[in-house]
Design a protein around this motif. Structure first.
Motif, PDB file in Angstrom:
ATOM      1  N   TYR A 150       0.643  -1.226  -0.373  1.00  0.00           N
ATOM      2  CA  TYR A 150       0.146  -0.038   0.004  1.00  0.00           C
ATOM      3  C   TYR A 150       1.081   0.904  -0.007  1.00  0.00           C
ATOM      4  O   TYR A 150       1.851   1.872   0.552  1.00  0.00           O
ATOM      5  CB  TYR A 150      -1.157   0.315   1.114  1.00  0.00           C
TER       6      TYR A 150
ATOM      7  N   PHE B 168      -2.386   6.614  -0.779  1.00  0.00           N
ATOM      8  CA  PHE B 168      -3.669   6.501   0.091  1.00  0.00           C
ATOM      9  C   PHE B 168      -3.965   7.771   1.301  1.00  0.00           C
ATOM     10  O   PHE B 168      -4.995   8.372   0.807  1.00  0.00           O
ATOM     11  CB  PHE B 168      -3.805   5.249   0.802  1.00  0.00           C
TER      12      PHE B 168
ATOM     13  N   LEU C 212      -5.423   2.126   6.729  1.00  0.00           N
ATOM     14  CA  LEU C 212      -5.981   3.040   5.649  1.00  0.00           C
ATOM     15  C   LEU C 212      -7.848   2.459   6.959  1.00  0.00           C
ATOM     16  O   LEU C 212      -8.039   3.985   6.409  1.00  0.00           O
ATOM     17  CB  LEU C 212      -6.549   1.285   4.944  1.00  0.00           C
TER      18      LEU C 212
ATOM     19  N   SER D 221      -4.027   2.116  -4.544  1.00  0.00           N
ATOM     20  CA  SER D 221      -2.833   2.402  -3.563  1.00  0.00           C
ATOM     21  C   SER D 221      -2.417   0.774  -3.451  1.00  0.00           C
ATOM     22  O   SER D 221      -1.459   1.329  -2.649  1.00  0.00           O
ATOM     23  CB  SER D 221      -3.837   3.100  -2.143  1.00  0.00           C
ATOM     24  N   GLY D 222      -3.273   0.785  -3.156  1.00  0.00           N
ATOM     25  CA  GLY D 222      -2.825  -1.213  -3.424  1.00  0.00           C
ATOM     26  C   GLY D 222      -1.979  -1.844  -5.001  1.00  0.00           C
ATOM     27  O   GLY D 222      -2.576  -2.218  -5.795  1.00  0.00           O
TER      28      GLY D 222
ATOM     29  N   GLY E 184      -5.991  -2.464  -4.610  1.00  0.00           N
ATOM     30  CA  GLY E 184      -6.280  -1.816  -3.707  1.00  0.00           C
ATOM     31  C   GLY E 184      -7.620  -2.305  -2.755  1.00  0.00           C
ATOM     32  O   GLY E 184      -8.448  -2.230  -1.797  1.00  0.00           O
TER      33      GLY E 184
ATOM     34  N   SER F 219      -0.106  -6.891   4.982  1.00  0.00           N
ATOM     35  CA  SER F 219      -0.364  -5.824   4.180  1.00  0.00           C
ATOM     36  C   SER F 219       0.909  -5.739   4.587  1.00  0.00           C
ATOM     37  O   SER F 219       1.751  -5.851   5.351  1.00  0.00           O
ATOM     38  CB  SER F 219      -1.057  -4.926   5.121  1.00  0.00           C
TER      39      SER F 219
ATOM     40  N   TYR G 182       3.188  -2.323   4.129  1.00  0.00           N
ATOM     41  CA  TYR G 182       3.212  -0.075   4.033  1.00  0.00           C
ATOM     42  C   TYR G 182       3.773   0.185   3.143  1.00  0.00           C
ATOM     43  O   TYR G 182       6.019  -0.008   3.382  1.00  0.00           O
ATOM     44  CB  TYR G 182       2.495   0.412   5.429  1.00  0.00           C
TER      45      TYR G 182
END
Ligand code: LLP
Length: 405
Positions: A20, A25, A55, A275-276, A367, A385, A387
């Motif tokens: 992510y 995001f 998120l 964003s993913g 995402g 996940s 980041y």
């Protein structure tokens, strides 16, 4: 190409994982929060698109509400900091348990989808000695032949109450001591790209339907237009933030509302998709009779959209880009996973940098409806996940040879 600040650290993370981009995001969330503030349109994030805790903590901190479709989503939304009064509970088949969970939390509104459900929610409210704040989900029967991507707002769909049942719905709601009539909800479909045309059509229908309900003496205090804003799967870097401006403006320009009426929307995909990315490693480059296959370590269990809907996701070789300065030739591959199903394929005949065992591959725009729709089919573990600003904390690839006695 997917933006990766520190490729050396990124390369050490165990695959597959969902990556992510936290900067993107935050920018997306801030854009939506700012437009919401400016236009007065209340935003309820549709949690089904992605329930990642970090998120959701970010979204709730921006003051957004939540659109939930199960009892556990409601409890989870509260734990992520969403204000219970800003939580709506939709879904065609709510169980008694879930309805009670929603009363327990004190949600903003039940979005009720059928006459049968009006009766059940009202009966449970009576037994609990409560009043149920209730929106009616309307099936606006918008013609899909004009806009083929609108798939949920038709008579033949299972969602919502159609105009043939309006009179009966009004009779059940009006003067019912256990129902606090909240308003009307509409959701016509997902991945809408021709925003101006489709949303104008939706607003025109909604204006008529609101008038029809109010002609009975009911006051429609809240109008909810659902979600649906599409994202650019072909070119995620060209359009990293979806066209929220046009969506908000088209609604503001076309929806008639009095000062005592509140407007709501429920975006899911548009807030999280770009964003993913799903990051996977090349295990084998197999030369088939007529094709080359890139066999990767993520499967349809991690991202089912291509197998389930034939959905397109852009695929990139990030190792070739970041380690070899994009100097490799290109080759055409079918990108396939390890699951024992022929539909376990992320993309057919994709032109990619010539790939080798060990390369990292990014499957973009994953995402939304990616990690949440994962399964453990073939007993494969869930992809975690990772980041962009916390890569150092991500689980590293191990030395598996050292682990064999
Ligand atoms: N509100 C309601 C009542 C919905 O049914 C949905 C999505 C949303 C809001 C959020 O819609 P969005 O903004 O995400 O388009 N799994 C599919 C998408 C299913 C959408 C279901 N409903 C996919 O991967 O494309």
């Amino acid at each position: 190409m997917l933006k990766i600040e520190d490729f050396a650290s990124f390369r050490r993370v165990a695959t597959p994982f969902y990556y992510y981009d936290i900067d993107l995001f935050r920018q997306t969330a801030e854009k939506v929060a700012e437009l919401s503030e400016r236009t007065g349109i209340h935003v309820h994030y549709s949690l089904k698109a992605n329930s990642d805790r970090r998120l959701n903590d970010i979204l709730s901190s921006k003051g957004l509400g939540a659109d939930c479709v199960s009892g556990d989503e409601i409890d989870y939304a509260v734990s992520c900091g969403y204000n219970p009064k800003k939580i709506f509970f939709a879904g065609v088949a709510k169980s008694d348990k879930e309805i009670c969970q929603a009363f327990q939390v004190g949600i903003g509104a039940f979005v009720v989808e059928s006459l049968e459900e009006i009766e059940i929610v009202s009966d449970i409210a009576r037994r609990l000695g409560r009043r149920a704040p209730m929106s009616l989900r309307i099936n606006p029967n918008i013609d899909p032949h004009t806009h083929h991507y609108i798939t949920t707002g038709l008579y033949e769909d299972k969602f919502g109450i159609s105009d043939r049942s309006f009179d009966e719905a009004v009779a059940m709601v009006k003067d019912n001591p256990y129902i606090d009539f909240f308003g009307l909800q509409f959701h016509i479909g997902s991945q809408i790209m021709e925003v101006e045309d489709v949303i104008r059509l939706e607003c025109e229908k909604v204006n008529d339907i609101v008038k029809r309900f109010e002609s009975t003496g009911l006051v429609v205090r809240n109008i909810d237009l659902g979600g649906g804003l599409g994202v650019d799967y072909d070119d995620p870097d060209g359009h990293p933030i979806p066209d929220f401006e046009t969506w908000f403006r088209t609604i503001s320009d076309n929806l008639e509302r009095r000062p005592d009426q509140t407007l709501h929307i429920e975006p899911g995909r548009s807030l999280v998709a770009q964003s993913g990315s799903l990051i996977t490693e090349v295990l084998y480059v197999k030369k088939g009779e007529n094709k080359r296959f890139l066999m990767v370590d993520a499967g349809m269990n991690d991202l089912i959209r291509p197998a389930l809907y034939g959905a397109y996701h852009k695929i990139e070789n990030v190792t070739a880009f970041y380690e070899d300065n994009n100097s490799r030739d290109t080759r055409v591959y079918d990108v396939v996973g390890p699951v024992c199903e022929s539909s376990d394929c992320f993309g057919k005949e994709r032109s990619l940098a010539k790939s080798r065992r060990g390369d990292r591959i990014a499957i973009r725009s994953a995402g939304a409806y990616g990690q949440v729709m994962a399964s453990r089919y073939n007993m494969r573990p869930f992809a975690p996940s990772v980041y962009s600003d916390r890569i150092a904390e991500a689980p590293k690839r191990k030395d598996y040879f050292a682990e064999v006695d």
